[in-house]
Write a protein that holds these residues in place. Structure first.
Motif, PDB file in Angstrom:
ATOM      1  N   ILE A 243       0.854  -1.194   0.000  1.00  0.00           N
ATOM      2  CA  ILE A 243       0.000   0.000   0.000  1.00  0.00           C
ATOM      3  C   ILE A 243       0.888   1.242   0.000  1.00  0.00           C
ATOM      4  O   ILE A 243       1.803   1.366   0.825  1.00  0.00           O
ATOM      5  CB  ILE A 243      -0.914   0.028   1.251  1.00  0.00           C
ATOM      6  CG1 ILE A 243      -1.650  -1.296   1.426  1.00  0.00           C
ATOM      7  CG2 ILE A 243      -1.881   1.205   1.162  1.00  0.00           C
ATOM      8  CD1 ILE A 243      -2.614  -1.640   0.315  1.00  0.00           C
ATOM      9  N   LYS A 244       0.638   2.159  -0.911  1.00  0.00           N
ATOM     10  CA  LYS A 244       1.425   3.391  -0.965  1.00  0.00           C
ATOM     11  C   LYS A 244       1.117   4.279   0.241  1.00  0.00           C
ATOM     12  O   LYS A 244      -0.019   4.330   0.713  1.00  0.00           O
ATOM     13  CB  LYS A 244       1.128   4.154  -2.257  1.00  0.00           C
ATOM     14  CG  LYS A 244       1.613   3.455  -3.520  1.00  0.00           C
ATOM     15  CD  LYS A 244       1.530   4.381  -4.720  1.00  0.00           C
ATOM     16  CE  LYS A 244       0.088   4.765  -5.029  1.00  0.00           C
ATOM     17  NZ  LYS A 244      -0.007   5.597  -6.273  1.00  0.00           N
ATOM     18  N   ALA A 245       2.134   4.997   0.699  1.00  0.00           N
ATOM     19  CA  ALA A 245       1.966   5.877   1.853  1.00  0.00           C
ATOM     20  C   ALA A 245       0.882   6.919   1.617  1.00  0.00           C
ATOM     21  O   ALA A 245       0.121   7.272   2.524  1.00  0.00           O
ATOM     22  CB  ALA A 245       3.293   6.547   2.180  1.00  0.00           C
ATOM     23  N   SER A 246       0.795   7.416   0.402  1.00  0.00           N
ATOM     24  CA  SER A 246      -0.181   8.472   0.093  1.00  0.00           C
ATOM     25  C   SER A 246      -1.619   7.974   0.109  1.00  0.00           C
ATOM     26  O   SER A 246      -2.554   8.779   0.122  1.00  0.00           O
ATOM     27  CB  SER A 246       0.138   9.084  -1.280  1.00  0.00           C
ATOM     28  OG  SER A 246       0.149   8.065  -2.284  1.00  0.00           O
ATOM     29  N   ASP A 247      -1.813   6.646   0.138  1.00  0.00           N
ATOM     30  CA  ASP A 247      -3.173   6.100   0.157  1.00  0.00           C
ATOM     31  C   ASP A 247      -3.817   6.158   1.540  1.00  0.00           C
ATOM     32  O   ASP A 247      -5.024   5.982   1.674  1.00  0.00           O
ATOM     33  CB  ASP A 247      -3.163   4.641  -0.321  1.00  0.00           C
ATOM     34  CG  ASP A 247      -2.949   4.532  -1.837  1.00  0.00           C
ATOM     35  OD1 ASP A 247      -3.062   5.572  -2.512  1.00  0.00           O
ATOM     36  OD2 ASP A 247      -2.644   3.425  -2.321  1.00  0.00           O
ATOM     37  N   PHE A 248      -3.015   6.381   2.570  1.00  0.00           N
ATOM     38  CA  PHE A 248      -3.549   6.470   3.932  1.00  0.00           C
ATOM     39  C   PHE A 248      -3.950   7.920   4.216  1.00  0.00           C
ATOM     40  O   PHE A 248      -3.229   8.855   3.830  1.00  0.00           O
ATOM     41  CB  PHE A 248      -2.507   6.008   4.955  1.00  0.00           C
ATOM     42  CG  PHE A 248      -2.121   4.565   4.824  1.00  0.00           C
ATOM     43  CD1 PHE A 248      -2.912   3.566   5.379  1.00  0.00           C
ATOM     44  CD2 PHE A 248      -0.969   4.193   4.147  1.00  0.00           C
ATOM     45  CE1 PHE A 248      -2.553   2.230   5.258  1.00  0.00           C
ATOM     46  CE2 PHE A 248      -0.601   2.864   4.023  1.00  0.00           C
ATOM     47  CZ  PHE A 248      -1.400   1.878   4.575  1.00  0.00           C
ATOM     48  N   HIS A 249      -5.033   8.094   4.919  1.00  0.00           N
ATOM     49  CA  HIS A 249      -5.535   9.459   5.145  1.00  0.00           C
ATOM     50  C   HIS A 249      -4.607  10.299   6.003  1.00  0.00           C
ATOM     51  O   HIS A 249      -4.595  11.528   5.910  1.00  0.00           O
ATOM     52  CB  HIS A 249      -6.938   9.405   5.781  1.00  0.00           C
ATOM     53  CG  HIS A 249      -6.945   8.933   7.203  1.00  0.00           C
ATOM     54  ND1 HIS A 249      -6.935   7.592   7.551  1.00  0.00           N
ATOM     55  CD2 HIS A 249      -6.955   9.634   8.374  1.00  0.00           C
ATOM     56  CE1 HIS A 249      -6.950   7.482   8.859  1.00  0.00           C
ATOM     57  NE2 HIS A 249      -6.960   8.701   9.385  1.00  0.00           N
ATOM     58  N   PHE A 250      -3.796   9.655   6.856  1.00  0.00           N
ATOM     59  CA  PHE A 250      -2.894  10.421   7.737  1.00  0.00           C
ATOM     60  C   PHE A 250      -1.512  10.617   7.090  1.00  0.00           C
ATOM     61  O   PHE A 250      -0.612  11.167   7.712  1.00  0.00           O
ATOM     62  CB  PHE A 250      -2.758   9.749   9.109  1.00  0.00           C
ATOM     63  CG  PHE A 250      -2.489   8.273   9.058  1.00  0.00           C
ATOM     64  CD1 PHE A 250      -1.200   7.779   9.025  1.00  0.00           C
ATOM     65  CD2 PHE A 250      -3.543   7.375   9.039  1.00  0.00           C
ATOM     66  CE1 PHE A 250      -0.945   6.419   8.975  1.00  0.00           C
ATOM     67  CE2 PHE A 250      -3.302   5.999   8.996  1.00  0.00           C
ATOM     68  CZ  PHE A 250      -2.005   5.518   8.960  1.00  0.00           C
TER      69      PHE A 250
END
Length: 424
Positions: A243-250
């Motif tokens: 999962i890419k870091a930018s896919d997480f809301h935080f």
């Protein structure tokens, strides 16, 4: 209260460990039990000589030095007098009330604790058995002291400070939706733990089956300063879709992590947190020559510190990271100092591990034991006194070769056979 017992045959090294803390201003000798003088009136040599004289009464016993640490809940504010009284009660409970003992209050960790230096050699030259001392004596004593002194009970804090197990959240591929599972771990770790490098962050994340992947040297991920978060299986292998870091809301991106690294580096408690890890390592290794790396890792884990080691293809240790779940801080070994780095630890540990019954280090908490023998020369607090000042001073003087050995400990002399011998 939690008690930790270490045993060895290196009295001077154990005493020097505590005296070094005293010289650095991190400790104070608050009590000298069964000594003819108060603690603040004793020199280093006098502290050493009193116990050495007792050791000299039994030269057959190799493991003759006992080093105990009593650890209390961070919320407890205990005076020197209370700590000294608790220490005295503990020694009585494990059968050491008549033994000479020194009590040091250490002030270099995030919780109140004392170190006790004593011996299992009694005044008549016999020895107190150390076999299962923790299991058979200390736990019951600990529980009684908690009640008598109104202390926070170790069992009541089992899930927090005293069993020192990390939070039970793990991302397990196939059991929960990958992104949600990784997010739960990331939010917990990023908010609770103090790390200053990607390696330190991964030391914590790997514990929860998650890895932050910044890619290989020439990869597109590395060139674009990206991060992929992955799930690890029980053997540490990557599984599932990253999962890419930018896919997480935080947004746990490389850029945001760098800000967090700097923030954690400047944390005013970081120096104090590092002291706890160094002290735990030193307490385990100081003056000992029989502790292997696996044994050190096991002891540190029981104190709430996970050790992450890195080895090359030849099996040589080249990196080490410590994750303290009590203070929620993470340190690369070299950040703590040379002797805590991979090379330093490899030099301080033996190469081959000993079996458990050969280890002279015990973790405890445990039963009121039998009273530890009689006939001690001096016993503080019961009105006993020595015949004169000369005999008092002799307790603190160095041991000379050929001094008295109890009759029952002397080896019987061989009788020469009478008769003739004929040679050809």
């Amino acid at each position: 209260m939690v008690a930790v017992i270490h045993t060895s045959n290196r009295l001077r090294a154990v005493l020097q460990y505590n005296e070094n803390k005293l010289e650095q201003g991190h400790a104070e000798c608050i009590s000298a039990i069964n000594y003819p003088k108060d603690a603040d009136a004793l020199s280093f040599d006098q502290k050493l000589n009193r116990i050495q004289r007792q050791l000299a009464l039994n030269k057959r016993t190799k493991v003759n030095t006992v080093h105990v640490s009593l650890n209390f809940d961070p919320s407890e504010k205990l005076s020197k007098e209370q700590l000294a009284e608790i220490s005295k009660s503990y020694l009585k409970g494990i059968g050491f009330e008549k033994q000479p003992a020194l009590v040091y209050e250490h002030r270099d960790a995030g919780h109140p604790h004392v170190h006790i230096v004593t011996t299992n050699i009694k005044a008549d030259g016999s020895r107190i058995s150390l076999h299962n001392l923790g299991k058979n004596q200390s736990e019951k004593t600990r529980k009684e002291i908690e009640v008598d002194f109104g202390l926070v009970k170790a069992q009541d804090r089992k899930a927090q400070e005293f069993t020192l197990k990390p939070v039970s959240i793990k991302a397990e591929y196939g059991r929960s939706e990958t992104k949600k599972a990784i997010a739960n771990v990331l939010e917990k770790v990023l908010n609770d733990y103090k790390f200053t490098t990607m390696g330190e962050l991964n030391a914590v994340l790997n514990h929860y089956n998650v890895a932050a992947d910044i890619g290989s040297e020439d990869s597109r991920i590395r060139k674009n300063n990206g991060i992929l978060y992955r799930v690890l299986d029980k053997d540490g292998n990557r599984v599932g879709v990253p999962i890419k870091a930018s896919d997480f809301h935080f947004k746990p991106t490389h850029r945001n992590l760098k800000v967090r690294f700097l923030f954690n580096e400047m944390n005013p408690n970081r120096t104090k947190d590092s002291l706890r890890i160094r002290n735990s390592i030193d307490f385990t290794l100081y003056g000992k020559q029989n502790v292997s790396l696996p044994r050190l890792i096991d002891i540190l884990q029981k104190d709430g510190i996970d050790t992450v080691i890195r080895k090359n293809e030849e099996g040589l240790l080249y990196g080490i990271t410590y994750c303290d779940h009590r203070t929620r801080s993470v340190f690369n070994g070299s950040a703590l100092g040379k002797q805590y780095s991979a090379k330093g630890i490899a030099e301080r540990c033996i190469e081959d591990p000993f079996s458990l019954h050969q280890q002279k280090s015990q973790r405890i908490g445990l039963d009121v034991g039998q009273s530890a023998g009689a006939g001690n020369v001096y016993h503080a607090g019961n009105g006993s006194s020595l015949e004169n000042d000369k005999s008092l001073d002799s307790l603190l003087s160095p041991v000379k070769d050929g001094e008295y050995t109890p009759h029952q400990l002397k080896k019987p002399k061989r009788k020469k056979q009478k008769g003739f011998s004929m040679g050809f």
